[in-house]
Motif scaffolding. Structure first.
Motif, PDB file in Angstrom:
ATOM      1  N   VAL A 254      20.656 -25.648  66.332  1.00  0.00           N
ATOM      2  CA  VAL A 254      20.390 -24.295  66.829  1.00  0.00           C
ATOM      3  C   VAL A 254      18.888 -24.029  66.914  1.00  0.00           C
ATOM      4  O   VAL A 254      18.463 -23.007  67.443  1.00  0.00           O
ATOM      5  CB  VAL A 254      21.062 -23.238  65.938  1.00  0.00           C
ATOM      6  CG1 VAL A 254      22.567 -23.397  65.977  1.00  0.00           C
ATOM      7  CG2 VAL A 254      20.555 -23.328  64.498  1.00  0.00           C
ATOM      8  N   ARG A 325      13.054 -22.015  67.679  1.00  0.00           N
ATOM      9  CA  ARG A 325      14.270 -21.918  68.471  1.00  0.00           C
ATOM     10  C   ARG A 325      14.157 -22.800  69.712  1.00  0.00           C
ATOM     11  O   ARG A 325      13.057 -23.073  70.213  1.00  0.00           O
ATOM     12  CB  ARG A 325      14.577 -20.472  68.839  1.00  0.00           C
ATOM     13  CG  ARG A 325      13.558 -19.752  69.663  1.00  0.00           C
ATOM     14  CD  ARG A 325      13.979 -18.281  69.792  1.00  0.00           C
ATOM     15  NE  ARG A 325      13.183 -17.560  70.768  1.00  0.00           N
ATOM     16  CZ  ARG A 325      12.022 -16.983  70.511  1.00  0.00           C
ATOM     17  NH1 ARG A 325      11.517 -17.071  69.289  1.00  0.00           N
ATOM     18  NH2 ARG A 325      11.372 -16.339  71.458  1.00  0.00           N
ATOM     19  N   ASP A 590      29.315 -13.799  73.286  1.00  0.00           N
ATOM     20  CA  ASP A 590      28.625 -14.524  72.217  1.00  0.00           C
ATOM     21  C   ASP A 590      29.527 -15.522  71.497  1.00  0.00           C
ATOM     22  O   ASP A 590      29.092 -16.186  70.557  1.00  0.00           O
ATOM     23  CB  ASP A 590      28.075 -13.530  71.185  1.00  0.00           C
ATOM     24  CG  ASP A 590      26.895 -12.738  71.727  1.00  0.00           C
ATOM     25  OD1 ASP A 590      26.258 -13.203  72.692  1.00  0.00           O
ATOM     26  OD2 ASP A 590      26.625 -11.645  71.193  1.00  0.00           O
ATOM     27  N   LYS A 608      27.166 -16.443  68.371  1.00  0.00           N
ATOM     28  CA  LYS A 608      25.722 -16.240  68.296  1.00  0.00           C
ATOM     29  C   LYS A 608      25.425 -15.139  67.284  1.00  0.00           C
ATOM     30  O   LYS A 608      26.022 -14.067  67.322  1.00  0.00           O
ATOM     31  CB  LYS A 608      25.153 -15.858  69.659  1.00  0.00           C
ATOM     32  CG  LYS A 608      25.089 -17.018  70.646  1.00  0.00           C
ATOM     33  CD  LYS A 608      24.324 -16.635  71.888  1.00  0.00           C
ATOM     34  CE  LYS A 608      24.275 -17.790  72.874  1.00  0.00           C
ATOM     35  NZ  LYS A 608      23.570 -18.957  72.322  1.00  0.00           N
ATOM     36  N   GLU A 610      22.180 -12.970  65.310  1.00  0.00           N
ATOM     37  CA  GLU A 610      20.752 -12.687  65.248  1.00  0.00           C
ATOM     38  C   GLU A 610      20.281 -12.929  63.826  1.00  0.00           C
ATOM     39  O   GLU A 610      20.869 -12.442  62.867  1.00  0.00           O
ATOM     40  CB  GLU A 610      20.468 -11.237  65.649  1.00  0.00           C
ATOM     41  CG  GLU A 610      18.979 -10.923  65.683  1.00  0.00           C
ATOM     42  CD  GLU A 610      18.670  -9.560  66.272  1.00  0.00           C
ATOM     43  OE1 GLU A 610      17.787  -8.892  65.718  1.00  0.00           O
ATOM     44  OE2 GLU A 610      19.311  -9.172  67.271  1.00  0.00           O
ATOM     45  N   THR A 616      18.235 -15.696  67.901  1.00  0.00           N
ATOM     46  CA  THR A 616      19.661 -15.903  67.673  1.00  0.00           C
ATOM     47  C   THR A 616      19.954 -17.373  67.436  1.00  0.00           C
ATOM     48  O   THR A 616      19.254 -18.253  67.942  1.00  0.00           O
ATOM     49  CB  THR A 616      20.501 -15.424  68.877  1.00  0.00           C
ATOM     50  OG1 THR A 616      20.105 -16.156  70.050  1.00  0.00           O
ATOM     51  CG2 THR A 616      20.298 -13.939  69.121  1.00  0.00           C
ATOM     52  N   ASP A 618      23.456 -20.216  66.918  1.00  0.00           N
ATOM     53  CA  ASP A 618      24.897 -20.401  67.019  1.00  0.00           C
ATOM     54  C   ASP A 618      25.431 -20.768  65.642  1.00  0.00           C
ATOM     55  O   ASP A 618      25.087 -21.813  65.091  1.00  0.00           O
ATOM     56  CB  ASP A 618      25.239 -21.508  68.017  1.00  0.00           C
ATOM     57  CG  ASP A 618      24.954 -21.094  69.447  1.00  0.00           C
ATOM     58  OD1 ASP A 618      25.291 -19.957  69.791  1.00  0.00           O
ATOM     59  OD2 ASP A 618      24.384 -21.897  70.202  1.00  0.00           O
TER      60      ASP A 618
END
Length: 665
Positions: A254, A325, A590, A608, A610, A616, A618
């Motif tokens: 992620v 990310r 999501d 998903k 936050e 965000t 997964d």
């Protein structure tokens, strides 16, 4: 009359603090054990460290034997059981940590004699048993299993392999095969070969006289047999000639783990050692550093970006690192290289160097009188061949470092034009951006073996959302059988940090759900959804579900696919590899569902979440080990994601019983 302080004038700095370090007296036993004693009678305590300064050794196909030997050392002796041994130490109020390369602890001075005697017995006459080995191997294998899905663990392993090579002690890594192969004979042989007094140092600091310490050590350690120190042969690592990216595809990642690396040959005796340490601090040693201020404060791409550099008598390495990310992986690489280039090409500001010096001096002063620090200083002077006044002159030498010396050290020990950039991340998300940087990219598996570039797999034109869901419904029992299941209650158990976790999950065909997670009989988390509203209860604190929470439960049911097959909002997002298995990924908002391309079984679900400042990730749970119950297949293995992945094993399944409306109140 009290004098007034002019607060508009900055106070002038006072003189550099004076630190009085205790001087070590030393002696050596005939077997080679060197003993350093620092008397300090302020408190009635004694701290001690027994360290083996052996050359790093290659373990080969039984990598992990040193870890296992360390974990077994201190668990009793040939004449004292493990329980009795620990009880005796507890009775004395002594704290001891055993390891094959380092044994350390402390005790009240009045019990130091008994404590040192027990330590010597545990160290020189260890109780190595098959039962203990089996237990430690099981713990190690559990740890490896947890690391298999960790992007950070994968990145660190591959980084070490690529920098040092698999035949170098620093490039070897633990594996299920190597741990499983270690025998009790291997552990005993490793101990016999490596736990020797030739390069051993015993440092004693505290309320004990040199004469008493000398007598106690002679009584307890003279029987330690003199044996040559082990020697390993291996090829030393070398730096690259040009910067390259070494990429590891972690399909379930992620975020990307990035490190910018180069090999370093920096010794603490080098004249530019302190300048190099200050250069690293300015680059990535704090929340005021170049890396942190750029990636964290300037762009908000990461929780933090830092760098490491250390002096070592053997070859070491430099590392600048960050976890970012997926969407900004390429940008983060560019900025990290930019900051490494900056510390090499630009003289830092006077304020930056002043702050770095203050941090080093402050840390030195605060820790200098701690027994553990005094012991480490005394030990380091011997093992790193430091001059006797190294720490006496530490503050003066830090203060003397110039801006130009910092830049020169950075240019010597860090590189931005011949760096090895190791990245572990999700190829489908990050490779297109990385390719635009223009650096050569090599590809490796999660063990550092070269592989071909990961290519996105095309979905056949005859595969649709409906065909995927129809196949799943068919392979788990068929629509008719699934529709007969009105309620499902599943009880699963897991081990977490030595404690038993129980998950009770109840679901209904009409969309109600209940989950209760308990540890040792105490409820830690409970979620309840009645088909319209719900709440979560965490350690007794209730919180109603938000609209976003409820949206995630859109397909709540015993078999959600019976609802999903008629939905028009689900999209086929392509083929994605989940833990080595190609899956079709279906997405609705999501929420994601993953179905094995070959078997049709569901292998994962994701949502998903936050995590901070709009970022965000997964959050994915996995399914496996399907077994048939009452004509339908149920997964008997799953993972629960609560900030960490916990593997659950089903112990009981109840179909159309054990569930009532009261469960969803």
């Amino acid at each position: 009359m009290q004098a007034q302080v002019d607060r508009s004038v900055q106070p002038k700095p006072g003189p550099a603090p004076t630190v009085n370090l205790g001087k070590a007296q030393s002696f050596k036993l005939s077997n080679g054990l060197t003993v350093l004693v620092v008397e300090n009678h302020k408190l009635p305590r004694v701290t001690f460290t027994l360290a083996l300064d052996n050359q790093p050794s290659v373990e080969g196909d039984i990598k992990g034997v040193s870890n296992l030997a360390s974990s077994m050392l201190g668990n009793g002796t040939s004449t004292i059981s493990k329980d009795d041994f620990n009880e005796q130490l507890d009775f004395l109020g002594s704290s001891v940590r055993f390891g094959i390369e380092n044994i350390s602890g402390n005790s009240l001075s009045k019990y130091f004699q008994q404590t040192l005697s027990l330590v010597a017995k545990g160290a020189l006459d260890p109780l190595f048993t098959q039962e203990e080995l089996d237990s430690e191997k099981a713990k190690s294998l559990d740890g490896l299993k947890a690391d298999e899905k960790s992007t950070k663990s994968i990145a660190n392993r591959v980084r070490s392999v690529l920098i040092y090579g698999k035949s170098h002690p620093y490039g070897e890594y633990l594996s299920e095969q190597s741990i499983s192969k270690v025998s009790l004979v291997d552990v005993k042989n490793y101990y016999k070969t490596n736990f020797v007094p030739t390069n051993a140092y015993l440092v004693i600091v505290g309320d004990v006289t040199f004469a008493d310490a000398k007598k106690l050590v002679a009584e307890n350690f003279s029987s330690w047999k003199k044996t040559p120190a082990p020697v390993s042969k291996y090829t030393e690592p070398a730096n690259l000639t040009n910067t390259e990216i070494d990429f590891v595809d972690v399909p379930n990642a992620v975020q990307s783990e990035i490190s910018v690396n180069n090999v370093v040959n920096l010794k603490m005796t080098d004249s530019d050692y302190l300048a190099a340490m200050l250069a690293n601090y300015i680059l990535g040693g704090s929340s005021d550093s170049y890396l942190f201020m750029n990636l964290r404060e300037g762009h908000g791409w990461t929780y933090g970006s830092y760098s490491n550099l250390s002096g070592d008598k053997y070859t070491s390495d430099f590392r600048a690192y960050a976890a970012v990310r997926n969407a900004v992986t390429d940008s983060a690489v560019v900025e990290m290289l930019k900051e490494v280039k900056r510390i090499r090409s630009e003289v830092p500001t006077a304020d930056a160097l002043k702050l770095a010096k203050a941090k080093f001096i402050g840390s030195f002063v605060m820790n200098a009188e701690k027994p553990q620090t005094i012991a480490s200083f005394a030990l380091r002077e011997r093992t790193q061949y430091l001059p006797a006044d190294f720490y006496e002159n530490y503050i003066k030498n830090i203060e003397a470092v110039t801006l130009e010396q910092v830049q020169a050290a950075a240019r010597k020990y860090l590189t931005d034009d011949a760096a090895r950039i190791v990245i572990a991340g999700k190829a489908s998300d990050v490779l297109p951006g990385l390719e635009k940087i223009g650096l050569p990219i090599n590809y490796f598996d999660k063990y550092g073996n070269p592989v071909a570039k990961p290519e996105a797999k095309a979905v056949s034109s005859d595969v649709t959302v409906k065909s995927i869901l129809d196949k799943y419904i068919s392979v788990v029992g068929g629509k008719s059988a699934l529709e007969q299941i009105k309620t499902l209650m599943v009880t699963s158990k897991a081990k977490i940090q030595g404690q038993e976790l129980t998950l009770i999950k109840k679901e209904t065909a009409d969309g109600k759900s209940f989950q209760n997670v308990s540890v040792m009989g105490m409820t830690m988390l409970k979620t309840v959804y009645n088909g319209k509203s719900g709440y979560a209860e965490i350690q007794g604190q209730r919180k109603d579900m938000t609209d976003d929470d409820l949206a995630e439960l859109k397909y709540a049911a015993v078999f959600p696919e019976l609802l999903m097959v008629n939905s028009s909002s689900i999209q086929l997002a392509g083929i994605e590899n989940i833990n080595g298995t190609d899956t079709y990924k279906l997405v609705d908002g999501d929420v994601s569902f993953f179905y094995d391309v070959k078997t049709g079984l569901k292998v994962a679900e994701g949502v998903k979440k936050e995590v901070a400042e709009g970022q965000t990730v997964d959050q994915i749970g996995y399914y496996g080990d399907y077994k048939e119950i009452s004509g339908v297949k149920i997964p008997y293995k799953s993972t629960l994601n609560v900030g960490m992945e916990i593997e659950l094993n089903v112990i009981d399944v109840k179909i159309n019983e054990g569930v009532s409306d009261a469960d969803f109140q």
